[in-house]
Design an enzyme around this catalytic site. Structure first.
Site, short mmCIF file in Angstrom:
data_model
loop_
_atom_site.label_atom_id
_atom_site.label_comp_id
_atom_site.label_asym_id
_atom_site.label_seq_id
_atom_site.Cartn_x
_atom_site.Cartn_y
_atom_site.Cartn_z
N ASP A 41 -6.59 -49.06 20.11
CA ASP A 41 -6.87 -48.64 18.72
C ASP A 41 -6.36 -49.59 17.63
OD1 ASP A 41 -7.22 -46.51 20.40
OD2 ASP A 41 -5.71 -45.25 19.45
N GLU A 54 -8.67 -37.43 18.84
CA GLU A 54 -7.81 -38.61 18.78
C GLU A 54 -8.09 -39.35 17.47
OE1 GLU A 54 -8.41 -40.56 22.74
OE2 GLU A 54 -6.39 -39.79 23.04
C1 FRU Z 1 -6.91 -43.31 21.39
C2 FRU Z 1 -5.53 -43.10 21.97
C3 FRU Z 1 -4.65 -42.40 20.96
C4 FRU Z 1 -3.27 -42.83 21.37
C5 FRU Z 1 -3.50 -44.23 21.84
C6 FRU Z 1 -2.64 -44.65 23.00
O1 FRU Z 1 -7.60 -44.36 21.97
O2 FRU Z 1 -5.61 -42.40 23.18
O3 FRU Z 1 -4.83 -41.01 20.91
O4 FRU Z 1 -2.36 -42.76 20.32
O5 FRU Z 1 -4.86 -44.33 22.21
O6 FRU Z 1 -2.77 -46.01 23.27
#
Ligand code: FRU
Length: 504
Positions: free
Chosen positions: A45, A222
């Site tokens: 992300d 998310e």
């Molecule tokens: C989304 C996610 C988030 C989390 C991160 C972990 O892609 O799963 O919810 O904070 O990636 O790397």
């Protein structure tokens, strides 16, 4: 004392990067040429996107040590134009009891400036033998480069009834001298977004459940994002457990008094396989810019091994930064940022009008066919074809007769845009579909195709539809052809461009 542990972890990671990044740069065949990537290792992300002291700052979920997800750090880079990036030292590394889960580390979050200081708010994952135990935490910096974790962390813990492993990805903003944050969460198996308020970013009070799913929008949201656009509010998230959707948006109204959001319009920010966890921010001119991770967790009904790039010591890039605006019908318009125009040059097909006979294939040119852009407009009024088929990244026939190609079809009869990557390379699969709005009085349909070494992004109908995905075709697969099926077609303003290699 505790920040010492982080300093050591960062120094160790930086040493690893200094050793491995040159190898990756020299040997990798699938590295992007103008999309954002880490110097090596894994990224997911975008985090903490902010325009701070005259520069764009991107932070990102980063595992510097391998091409797989694990032990999240926050990578960091700055840019003057959203395209040319300078990598800075890692901003956050797992180091404290609340963020040192050996597989988890420092999860996603956002950034905000307060009194000249840059604050990061992120999810820490703790390791008490109980899964990824999640809390919200603060780190701050006076120089925008070196961060200190706040000694009073965690600043928000999961409330009663919220599973400790579904409480993450804080997106923070300021309004009238108060700070607000929205956090992705779950109650009774259904996704919800929680709203908190603070005077100082360090002490938070719960306001309300901002918005929740009745079940149709999955079991967890998310990377929720929440922002004003024109006179409306937009809630954006990547839902888990909501089928093929990777990123959805809701447009509606928000009441600061009650802390509730209600929506009237919903859509998908991108219909392709690989666009996830986008975050938005505004720059000095007030533009709303959205950046997404050009990949996705494995919603597909087969195990995803993340493609060939991890063997090259890296995995993941960001989709091209996009500007988001609100149309009169309250749907979003999503187009590449105009800065892209500064790194492309006209090169290839340049025609005011092209008429395609039924079934006949026409060759188009756009730069080297790998790092390029192709734009045209379908003149719907003078087009009788049922479908227009654009083939990109096409190679020469191989010894067994197979031909690598990715086929993008605009199905005017059924109102679909599809991208078929079943023959793109020897790894990619799946056919992605997006609906097109083709009302009888619609005269033109714009098409903008962005190709890079391992990605394809499509923007249709002035940004009403975006469809992005990765493909891993060799550089030699670089031909572009177009044909009309079931009638003739007229294409207007057909322009090919080479997009500069600015990756290193
Ligand atoms: C989304 C996610 C988030 C989390 C991160 C972990 O892609 O799963 O919810 O904070 O990636 O790397």
């Amino acid at each position: 004392m505790s920040n010492e542990t982080m300093r050591r972890a960062i120094a160790q990671a930086e040493q690893h990067i200094a050793q491995h990044a040159p190898e990756v740069a020299a040997n990798a065949k699938m590295r992007q040429r103008y999309h954002f990537m880490a110097p090596c290792g894994w990224i997911n992300d975008p985090n903490g996107l902010i325009y701070f002291r005259g520069q764009y700052h991107f932070f990102y979920q980063f595992n510097p040590y391998s091409g797989f997800w694990s032990m999240m750090h926050w990578g960091h880079a700055v840019s003057d134009d959203l395209l040319h990036w300078k990598h800075l030292p890692i901003a956050l590394a797992p180091s404290e009891s609340y963020d040192n889960h050996p597989q988890g580390g420092c999860f996603s979050g956002s950034a905000i400036e307060k009194d000249g200081r840059l604050y990061l708010m992120y999810t820490g994952t703790a390791n008490n033998g109980n899964g990824f135990e999640q809390t919200q935490n603060i780190a701050y910096s006076d120089d925008g480069i070196n961060f200190i974790k706040y000694e009073g962390n965690p600043v928000i813990e999961p409330p009663e009834g919220v599973p400790h492993d579904f409480f993450r990805d804080p997106k923070v903003w300021e309004h009238d001298g108060q700070y607000y944050v929205v956090i992705g969460s779950q109650k009774d198996g259904r996704a919800q977004a929680l709203l908190y308020r603070s005077e100082d970013l360090l002490h938070w009070e719960f306001v309300n459940v901002l918005f929740e799913s009745r079940g149709e929008w999955g079991f967890m949201w998310e990377c929720p994002d929440f922002f004003p656009l024109a006179d409306k509010w937009v809630f954006l998230c990547s839902p888990m457990g909501a089928g093929e959707r990777t990123t959805v948006y809701f447009v509606g109204d928000f009441d600061y008094e009650t802390g509730r959001f209600t929506y009237t319009v919903t859509g998908e920010a991108d219909w392709g396989f690989d666009f996830y966890a986008p975050q938005t921010f505004t720059d000095a001119s007030g533009r709303r810019i959205m950046v997404g991770w050009a990949n996705c967790w494995d919603w597909m009904p087969f195990w995803k091994d993340w493609g060939p790039t991890y063997r090259e010591g890296w995995c993941g890039s960001f989709a091209v930064p996009r500007e988001v605006t609100l149309a009169d019908d309250l749907t979003l318009r999503i187009v590449p940022v105009r800065e892209l125009g500064t790194i492309r040059t006209p090169d290839g097909t340049d025609a005011n009008m092209l008429t395609l006979a039924d079934g006949a294939e026409t060759v188009l040119h756009a730069g080297d066919g790998v790092s390029c852009e192709l734009q045209f407009v379908i003149d719907l009024a003078s087009t009788s074809a049922q479908r227009i088929e654009l083939t990109v990244r096409r190679g020469e026939p191989e010894t067994d007769g197979t031909v690598l190609r990715t086929i993008f079809t605009i199905d005017l009869q059924h109102g679909w845009s599809t991208i078929d990557r079943t023959e793109s390379d020897d790894w990619s699969r799946g056919v992605s579909r997006a609906p097109l709005r083709l009302s009888p009085d619609k005269r033109e349909l714009s098409v903008d195709v962005l190709l890079d070494q391992s990605s394809l992004e499509l923007f249709l109908d002035e940004g009403a539809v975006a469809q992005s995905m990765n493909i891993f075709a060799p550089t030699s697969a670089n031909d572009i052809t177009v044909r009309a099926i079931g009638g003739t077609a007229t294409l207007l303003n057909v322009h090919g461009y080479q997009v500069e290699n600015i990756s290193e």
